[in-house]
Motif scaffolding. Structure first.
Motif, PDB file in Angstrom:
ATOM      1  N   ILE A 154       0.845  -1.300   0.107  1.00  0.00           N
ATOM      2  CA  ILE A 154      -0.027   0.212  -0.095  1.00  0.00           C
ATOM      3  C   ILE A 154       0.635   1.130  -0.042  1.00  0.00           C
ATOM      4  O   ILE A 154       2.055   1.253   0.680  1.00  0.00           O
ATOM      5  N   GLN A 155       0.409   2.107  -0.662  1.00  0.00           N
ATOM      6  CA  GLN A 155       1.223   3.497  -0.820  1.00  0.00           C
ATOM      7  C   GLN A 155       0.144   4.671  -0.783  1.00  0.00           C
ATOM      8  O   GLN A 155      -0.623   4.999  -1.597  1.00  0.00           O
ATOM      9  N   PRO A 156       0.291   5.217   0.515  1.00  0.00           N
ATOM     10  CA  PRO A 156      -0.796   6.085   0.799  1.00  0.00           C
ATOM     11  C   PRO A 156      -0.576   7.386   0.312  1.00  0.00           C
ATOM     12  O   PRO A 156      -1.530   8.066   0.033  1.00  0.00           O
ATOM     13  N   LYS A 157       0.604   7.909  -0.060  1.00  0.00           N
ATOM     14  CA  LYS A 157       0.798   9.123  -0.836  1.00  0.00           C
ATOM     15  C   LYS A 157       1.748   9.140  -2.014  1.00  0.00           C
ATOM     16  O   LYS A 157       2.669   8.385  -2.091  1.00  0.00           O
ATOM     17  N   ALA A 158       1.441   9.637  -3.229  1.00  0.00           N
ATOM     18  CA  ALA A 158       1.912   9.622  -4.325  1.00  0.00           C
ATOM     19  C   ALA A 158       3.418   9.874  -4.395  1.00  0.00           C
ATOM     20  O   ALA A 158       4.300   9.229  -4.967  1.00  0.00           O
ATOM     21  N   GLN A 159       3.847  10.973  -3.467  1.00  0.00           N
ATOM     22  CA  GLN A 159       5.050  11.358  -3.442  1.00  0.00           C
ATOM     23  C   GLN A 159       5.972  10.643  -2.297  1.00  0.00           C
ATOM     24  O   GLN A 159       7.034  11.001  -2.054  1.00  0.00           O
ATOM     25  N   ALA A 160       5.302   9.530  -1.747  1.00  0.00           N
ATOM     26  CA  ALA A 160       6.072   8.829  -0.648  1.00  0.00           C
ATOM     27  C   ALA A 160       6.283   7.722  -1.233  1.00  0.00           C
ATOM     28  O   ALA A 160       6.129   7.024  -2.282  1.00  0.00           O
ATOM     29  N   GLY A 161       6.768   6.589  -0.169  1.00  0.00           N
ATOM     30  CA  GLY A 161       7.180   5.472  -0.458  1.00  0.00           C
ATOM     31  C   GLY A 161       5.684   4.404  -0.238  1.00  0.00           C
ATOM     32  O   GLY A 161       4.775   4.996  -0.062  1.00  0.00           O
TER      33      GLY A 161
ATOM     34  N   THR B 108      14.628  -0.474  -6.154  1.00  0.00           N
ATOM     35  CA  THR B 108      15.686  -0.775  -7.236  1.00  0.00           C
ATOM     36  C   THR B 108      16.545  -2.102  -6.441  1.00  0.00           C
ATOM     37  O   THR B 108      16.818  -1.890  -5.266  1.00  0.00           O
ATOM     38  N   ARG B 109      16.611  -3.276  -7.018  1.00  0.00           N
ATOM     39  CA  ARG B 109      17.186  -4.345  -6.185  1.00  0.00           C
ATOM     40  C   ARG B 109      18.561  -4.360  -6.106  1.00  0.00           C
ATOM     41  O   ARG B 109      19.459  -3.732  -6.797  1.00  0.00           O
ATOM     42  N   THR B 110      18.819  -4.808  -4.807  1.00  0.00           N
ATOM     43  CA  THR B 110      20.547  -4.760  -4.243  1.00  0.00           C
ATOM     44  C   THR B 110      20.716  -5.920  -3.759  1.00  0.00           C
ATOM     45  O   THR B 110      20.061  -6.776  -3.709  1.00  0.00           O
ATOM     46  N   GLU B 111      22.006  -6.462  -3.550  1.00  0.00           N
ATOM     47  CA  GLU B 111      22.337  -7.554  -2.735  1.00  0.00           C
ATOM     48  C   GLU B 111      21.784  -7.655  -1.502  1.00  0.00           C
ATOM     49  O   GLU B 111      21.650  -8.745  -0.981  1.00  0.00           O
ATOM     50  N   THR B 112      21.401  -6.500  -0.958  1.00  0.00           N
ATOM     51  CA  THR B 112      20.934  -6.626   0.652  1.00  0.00           C
ATOM     52  C   THR B 112      19.555  -6.339   0.676  1.00  0.00           C
ATOM     53  O   THR B 112      18.936  -6.343   1.508  1.00  0.00           O
ATOM     54  N   GLY B 113      18.738  -6.447  -0.394  1.00  0.00           N
ATOM     55  CA  GLY B 113      17.260  -5.893  -0.588  1.00  0.00           C
ATOM     56  C   GLY B 113      17.015  -4.789  -1.661  1.00  0.00           C
ATOM     57  O   GLY B 113      16.834  -5.319  -2.758  1.00  0.00           O
ATOM     58  N   PHE B 114      16.932  -3.693  -1.066  1.00  0.00           N
ATOM     59  CA  PHE B 114      16.444  -2.721  -1.895  1.00  0.00           C
ATOM     60  C   PHE B 114      17.407  -1.543  -1.958  1.00  0.00           C
ATOM     61  O   PHE B 114      17.996  -1.297  -0.767  1.00  0.00           O
ATOM     62  N   LYS B 115      17.381  -0.614  -2.773  1.00  0.00           N
ATOM     63  CA  LYS B 115      18.138   0.466  -2.481  1.00  0.00           C
ATOM     64  C   LYS B 115      17.965   1.414  -1.432  1.00  0.00           C
ATOM     65  O   LYS B 115      18.882   2.121  -0.751  1.00  0.00           O
ATOM     66  N   ALA B 116      16.664   1.686  -1.073  1.00  0.00           N
ATOM     67  CA  ALA B 116      16.112   2.658  -0.096  1.00  0.00           C
ATOM     68  C   ALA B 116      15.089   1.899   0.849  1.00  0.00           C
ATOM     69  O   ALA B 116      13.974   1.855   0.072  1.00  0.00           O
ATOM     70  N   PHE B 117      15.157   1.253   1.808  1.00  0.00           N
ATOM     71  CA  PHE B 117      13.958   0.909   2.564  1.00  0.00           C
ATOM     72  C   PHE B 117      14.313   0.861   4.069  1.00  0.00           C
ATOM     73  O   PHE B 117      15.459   0.692   4.495  1.00  0.00           O
ATOM     74  N   THR B 118      13.184   0.787   5.029  1.00  0.00           N
ATOM     75  CA  THR B 118      13.435   0.509   6.281  1.00  0.00           C
ATOM     76  C   THR B 118      12.541  -0.762   6.734  1.00  0.00           C
ATOM     77  O   THR B 118      11.357  -0.325   6.448  1.00  0.00           O
ATOM     78  N   ARG B 119      13.103  -1.516   7.209  1.00  0.00           N
ATOM     79  CA  ARG B 119      12.556  -2.636   7.985  1.00  0.00           C
ATOM     80  C   ARG B 119      11.639  -2.216   9.148  1.00  0.00           C
ATOM     81  O   ARG B 119      12.068  -1.403  10.001  1.00  0.00           O
ATOM     82  N   LEU B 120      10.331  -2.618   9.192  1.00  0.00           N
ATOM     83  CA  LEU B 120       9.729  -1.965  10.512  1.00  0.00           C
ATOM     84  C   LEU B 120      10.331  -2.745  11.761  1.00  0.00           C
ATOM     85  O   LEU B 120      10.708  -3.976  11.631  1.00  0.00           O
ATOM     86  N   SER B 121      10.423  -2.296  12.986  1.00  0.00           N
ATOM     87  CA  SER B 121      10.953  -2.684  14.042  1.00  0.00           C
ATOM     88  C   SER B 121      10.170  -3.827  14.683  1.00  0.00           C
ATOM     89  O   SER B 121       8.734  -3.832  14.434  1.00  0.00           O
ATOM     90  N   PRO B 122      10.578  -4.367  15.558  1.00  0.00           N
ATOM     91  CA  PRO B 122       9.554  -5.630  16.224  1.00  0.00           C
ATOM     92  C   PRO B 122       8.553  -4.835  17.021  1.00  0.00           C
ATOM     93  O   PRO B 122       7.353  -5.335  16.915  1.00  0.00           O
TER      94      PRO B 122
ATOM     95  N   SER C 216       3.764   7.286  10.860  1.00  0.00           N
ATOM     96  CA  SER C 216       4.881   7.432  11.544  1.00  0.00           C
ATOM     97  C   SER C 216       5.861   7.491  10.323  1.00  0.00           C
ATOM     98  O   SER C 216       7.301   7.930  10.719  1.00  0.00           O
ATOM     99  N   TYR C 217       5.785   7.062   9.131  1.00  0.00           N
ATOM    100  CA  TYR C 217       6.700   7.313   7.994  1.00  0.00           C
ATOM    101  C   TYR C 217       6.297   8.115   6.930  1.00  0.00           C
ATOM    102  O   TYR C 217       7.140   8.855   6.204  1.00  0.00           O
ATOM    103  N   VAL C 218       5.129   8.341   6.680  1.00  0.00           N
ATOM    104  CA  VAL C 218       4.636   9.231   5.534  1.00  0.00           C
ATOM    105  C   VAL C 218       3.977  10.634   6.032  1.00  0.00           C
ATOM    106  O   VAL C 218       3.657  11.462   5.339  1.00  0.00           O
ATOM    107  N   GLY C 219       3.840  10.720   7.469  1.00  0.00           N
ATOM    108  CA  GLY C 219       3.502  12.212   7.789  1.00  0.00           C
ATOM    109  C   GLY C 219       1.854  12.038   8.010  1.00  0.00           C
ATOM    110  O   GLY C 219       1.299  10.712   7.816  1.00  0.00           O
ATOM    111  N   PRO C 220       0.980  12.967   8.307  1.00  0.00           N
ATOM    112  CA  PRO C 220      -0.425  12.916   8.616  1.00  0.00           C
ATOM    113  C   PRO C 220      -0.983  12.604   7.328  1.00  0.00           C
ATOM    114  O   PRO C 220      -0.834  13.063   6.251  1.00  0.00           O
TER     115      PRO C 220
END
Length: 228
Positions: free
Chosen positions: A91-98, A119-133, A172-176
């Motif tokens: 799901i992508q809540p905002k067009a200008q966000a991830g 974009t695929r890389t050896e460690t996953g994606f070029k820019a991403f953040t895993r959700l914390s526990p 918490s990621y994309v703002g209000p």
């Protein structure tokens, strides 16, 4: 071809029985089908339906899967659940966000991230953040199958997977997010089982490569106004 669209119904409260496909809350809702399968997969085409709804606190979803060759071995948060019998909600809540990928194996284990460059890389994606526990704990998951299914179940099996994702987590990621009703978000839904005896890759909105992380292939989700 115009993007696929689906209207997400409003409900006053979350379903008291989250897995009741024909229950009081979910019973009257329309469903969408994950029926666009990639040719790289096996001939197995599990019938996968999904219902989506929103309440004031967040998004609710319910998958119903008529499946075969069901397998599930990953039990830890952020494990490679897509290798098991798995359903996914992007799901992508905002067009200008991830966008967010929420991936669930049939035993209820979650893998989830916020991705701004897929974009695929050896460690996953070029820019991403895993959700914390702690953030993962905010996503409620309901499942009809046991946590571990091994050996694989070869015969036809009906299973359900429900989820609740709070809007606060997305914000918490994309703002209000503002007033949800009337908004249009983008996203997709998937069914896969990479390591089963009959691997398959199905989508609601078709993808033009064997890759679910293609935002240009997302469909549109419209949020219905609350009924008065």
């Amino acid at each position: 071809m115009p993007p696929k669209t689906f209207s997400i119904a409003h409900i006053p409260l979350r379903p008291p029985t989250p897995l009741a496909w024909d229950g009081a809350v979910w019973g009257g809702m329309p469903s969408l089908y994950i029926d666009q399968f990639r040719p790289e997969g096996s001939a197995h085409r599990p019938r996968t339906r999904v219902k989506l709804a929103w309440a004031s606190e967040g998004l609710c979803g319910l998958f119903e899967v008529l499946d075969k060759h069901v397998r599930c071995t990953r039990t830890h948060f952020q494990a490679e659940v897509y290798k098991d019998s798995c359903v996914e909600f992007f799901i992508q809540p905002k067009a200008q966000a991830g966008y967010f990928n929420f991936e669930f194996n049939c035993g209820g284990t979650l893998l989830a991230s916020y991705i701004t460059d897929p974009t695929r890389t050896e460690t996953g994606f070029k820019a991403f953040t895993r959700l914390s526990p702690l953030q993962g704990d905010q996503v409620e998951v309901f499942h009809s199958m046991p946590q571990i299914v091994d050996p694989e179940i070869g015969e036809e099996t009906l299973w359900h997977l429900g989820f609740f994702i709070p809007f606060d987590l997305l914000e918490s990621y994309v703002g209000p997010l503002g007033q949800i009703s009337g908004q249009r978000w983008r996203g997709n839904l998937y069914k896969c089982a990479d390591d089963s005896s009959h691997p398959h890759w199905g989508a609601w909105a078709p993808v033009d490569a064997l890759n679910f992380h293609l935002p240009h292939c997302f469909g549109d989700f419209d949020y219905k106004q609350p009924e008065r």
